[in-house]
Scaffold this motif. Sequence first.
Motif, mmCIF file in Angstrom:
data_model
loop_
_atom_site.group_PDB
_atom_site.id
_atom_site.type_symbol
_atom_site.label_atom_id
_atom_site.label_comp_id
_atom_site.label_asym_id
_atom_site.label_seq_id
_atom_site.Cartn_x
_atom_site.Cartn_y
_atom_site.Cartn_z
ATOM 1 N N TYR A 28 10.534 3.067 -25.840
ATOM 2 C CA TYR A 28 10.515 1.826 -25.074
ATOM 3 C C TYR A 28 9.161 1.685 -24.399
ATOM 4 C CZ TYR A 28 11.898 5.316 -21.614
ATOM 5 O OH TYR A 28 11.976 6.451 -20.852
ATOM 6 N N GLN A 29 8.767 0.443 -24.186
ATOM 7 C CA GLN A 29 7.494 0.166 -23.548
ATOM 8 C C GLN A 29 7.572 -1.149 -22.779
ATOM 9 O OE1 GLN A 29 5.244 0.175 -27.196
ATOM 10 N NE2 GLN A 29 4.994 -2.044 -27.126
ATOM 11 N N ALA A 30 6.707 -1.277 -21.809
ATOM 12 C CA ALA A 30 6.609 -2.505 -21.023
ATOM 13 C C ALA A 30 5.171 -2.646 -20.551
ATOM 14 C CB ALA A 30 7.557 -2.466 -19.828
ATOM 15 N N GLY A 31 4.781 -3.873 -20.314
ATOM 16 C CA GLY A 31 3.422 -4.091 -19.850
ATOM 17 C C GLY A 31 3.154 -5.551 -19.561
ATOM 18 N N ILE A 32 1.876 -5.862 -19.516
ATOM 19 C CA ILE A 32 1.422 -7.236 -19.264
ATOM 20 C C ILE A 32 0.298 -7.538 -20.245
ATOM 21 C CG2 ILE A 32 -0.214 -6.529 -17.469
ATOM 22 C CD1 ILE A 32 0.454 -9.196 -16.048
ATOM 23 N N ILE A 33 0.297 -8.759 -20.749
ATOM 24 C CA ILE A 33 -0.786 -9.205 -21.629
ATOM 25 C C ILE A 33 -1.529 -10.345 -20.941
ATOM 26 C CG2 ILE A 33 0.741 -10.738 -22.946
ATOM 27 C CD1 ILE A 33 -1.106 -10.169 -25.381
ATOM 28 N N ILE A 34 -2.829 -10.273 -20.977
ATOM 29 C CA ILE A 34 -3.703 -11.326 -20.459
ATOM 30 C C ILE A 34 -4.288 -12.032 -21.680
ATOM 31 C CG2 ILE A 34 -5.731 -11.833 -19.059
ATOM 32 C CD1 ILE A 34 -5.096 -9.107 -17.629
ATOM 33 N N PHE A 35 -3.975 -13.300 -21.839
ATOM 34 C CA PHE A 35 -4.368 -14.038 -23.026
ATOM 35 C C PHE A 35 -5.825 -14.475 -22.966
ATOM 36 C CE2 PHE A 35 0.233 -14.966 -22.660
ATOM 37 C CZ PHE A 35 0.637 -14.377 -23.844
ATOM 38 N N ASN A 36 -6.540 -14.280 -24.082
ATOM 39 C CA ASN A 36 -7.893 -14.809 -24.242
ATOM 40 C C ASN A 36 -7.866 -16.129 -25.002
ATOM 41 O OD1 ASN A 36 -9.070 -12.576 -23.020
ATOM 42 N ND2 ASN A 36 -9.278 -11.493 -24.948
ATOM 43 N N TYR A 37 -6.918 -16.221 -25.963
ATOM 44 C CA TYR A 37 -6.849 -17.402 -26.820
ATOM 45 C C TYR A 37 -5.408 -17.617 -27.276
ATOM 46 C CZ TYR A 37 -7.259 -20.262 -31.015
ATOM 47 O OH TYR A 37 -7.096 -21.240 -31.951
ATOM 48 N N ILE A 38 -4.966 -18.860 -27.232
ATOM 49 C CA ILE A 38 -3.681 -19.274 -27.808
ATOM 50 C C ILE A 38 -3.946 -20.551 -28.588
ATOM 51 C CG2 ILE A 38 -1.328 -20.048 -27.354
ATOM 52 C CD1 ILE A 38 -1.383 -18.466 -24.751
ATOM 53 N N ASP A 39 -3.576 -20.548 -29.865
ATOM 54 C CA ASP A 39 -3.773 -21.711 -30.729
ATOM 55 C C ASP A 39 -3.000 -22.918 -30.187
ATOM 56 O OD1 ASP A 39 -2.616 -23.168 -33.499
ATOM 57 O OD2 ASP A 39 -4.757 -22.676 -33.457
ATOM 58 N N ASP A 40 -3.621 -24.098 -30.250
ATOM 59 C CA ASP A 40 -2.994 -25.318 -29.723
ATOM 60 C C ASP A 40 -1.657 -25.630 -30.398
ATOM 61 O OD1 ASP A 40 -5.066 -25.761 -27.948
ATOM 62 O OD2 ASP A 40 -6.198 -27.014 -29.354
ATOM 63 N N THR A 41 -1.577 -25.481 -31.718
ATOM 64 C CA THR A 41 -0.337 -25.758 -32.432
ATOM 65 C C THR A 41 0.774 -24.812 -32.006
ATOM 66 O OG1 THR A 41 -1.639 -26.496 -34.324
ATOM 67 C CG2 THR A 41 0.679 -26.021 -34.730
ATOM 68 N N TYR A 42 0.453 -23.542 -31.819
ATOM 69 C CA TYR A 42 1.444 -22.561 -31.363
ATOM 70 C C TYR A 42 1.933 -22.920 -29.961
ATOM 71 C CZ TYR A 42 3.606 -18.109 -30.208
ATOM 72 O OH TYR A 42 4.500 -17.138 -29.834
ATOM 73 N N ALA A 43 1.021 -23.301 -29.079
ATOM 74 C CA ALA A 43 1.394 -23.671 -27.713
ATOM 75 C C ALA A 43 2.324 -24.879 -27.698
ATOM 76 C CB ALA A 43 0.139 -23.950 -26.880
ATOM 77 N N ILE A 44 2.069 -25.845 -28.547
ATOM 78 C CA ILE A 44 2.918 -27.037 -28.605
ATOM 79 C C ILE A 44 4.300 -26.688 -29.159
ATOM 80 C CG2 ILE A 44 3.221 -29.261 -29.781
ATOM 81 C CD1 ILE A 44 0.113 -29.541 -29.580
ATOM 82 N N ASP A 45 4.338 -25.872 -30.230
ATOM 83 C CA ASP A 45 5.610 -25.551 -30.886
ATOM 84 C C ASP A 45 6.483 -24.607 -30.073
ATOM 85 O OD1 ASP A 45 4.881 -27.140 -32.994
ATOM 86 O OD2 ASP A 45 4.266 -25.476 -34.294
ATOM 87 N N TYR A 46 5.896 -23.628 -29.397
ATOM 88 C CA TYR A 46 6.693 -22.566 -28.770
ATOM 89 C C TYR A 46 6.572 -22.473 -27.252
ATOM 90 C CZ TYR A 46 7.163 -21.008 -33.559
ATOM 91 O OH TYR A 46 7.444 -20.949 -34.894
ATOM 92 N N LEU A 47 5.546 -23.069 -26.676
ATOM 93 C CA LEU A 47 5.324 -22.920 -25.230
ATOM 94 C C LEU A 47 5.320 -24.256 -24.501
ATOM 95 C CD1 LEU A 47 2.437 -20.285 -25.479
ATOM 96 C CD2 LEU A 47 4.849 -19.841 -25.020
ATOM 97 N N ASP A 48 5.916 -25.275 -25.088
ATOM 98 C CA ASP A 48 5.975 -26.625 -24.493
ATOM 99 C C ASP A 48 4.596 -27.168 -24.141
ATOM 100 O OD1 ASP A 48 8.747 -26.700 -24.677
ATOM 101 O OD2 ASP A 48 9.005 -25.732 -22.728
ATOM 102 N N GLY A 49 3.587 -26.794 -24.915
ATOM 103 C CA GLY A 49 2.239 -27.310 -24.723
ATOM 104 C C GLY A 49 1.428 -26.620 -23.644
ATOM 105 N N GLU A 50 2.036 -25.715 -22.899
ATOM 106 C CA GLU A 50 1.323 -25.019 -21.826
ATOM 107 C C GLU A 50 0.803 -23.677 -22.334
ATOM 108 O OE1 GLU A 50 3.503 -24.744 -18.222
ATOM 109 O OE2 GLU A 50 4.320 -26.754 -18.425
ATOM 110 N N LYS A 51 -0.373 -23.285 -21.864
ATOM 111 C CA LYS A 51 -0.966 -22.004 -22.240
ATOM 112 C C LYS A 51 -1.005 -21.099 -21.012
ATOM 113 C CE LYS A 51 -3.925 -23.908 -25.811
ATOM 114 N NZ LYS A 51 -5.297 -24.014 -26.320
ATOM 115 N N PRO A 52 -0.093 -20.130 -20.953
ATOM 116 C CA PRO A 52 -0.083 -19.231 -19.791
ATOM 117 C C PRO A 52 -1.296 -18.311 -19.796
ATOM 118 C CG PRO A 52 1.466 -18.469 -21.436
ATOM 119 C CD PRO A 52 0.945 -19.793 -21.913
#
Length: 64
Positions: A28-52
């Motif tokens: 098992y593992q746990a952690g935090i990811i700090i995003f450098n890049y999120i594709d616009d299409t992915y953000a619209i399809d899966y993240l309601d258009g927001e980029k955390p």
Amino acid sequence: GFGIINGVAFETGSKWIWNKNNNFGMLYQAGIIIFNYIDDTYAIDYLDGEKPAASLIFGIGICW
């Protein structure tokens, strides 16, 4: 696909051994990811258009 999300992750984890003879168990593992890049299409399809900026991540698996 690869390259849709890019980031730096800090994780920690361990394993829980069920059978000591063959080292079989669960990891098992746990952690935090700090995003450098999120594709616009992915953000619209899966993240309601927001980029955390960051997200918690969890993982489990079987090991031997």
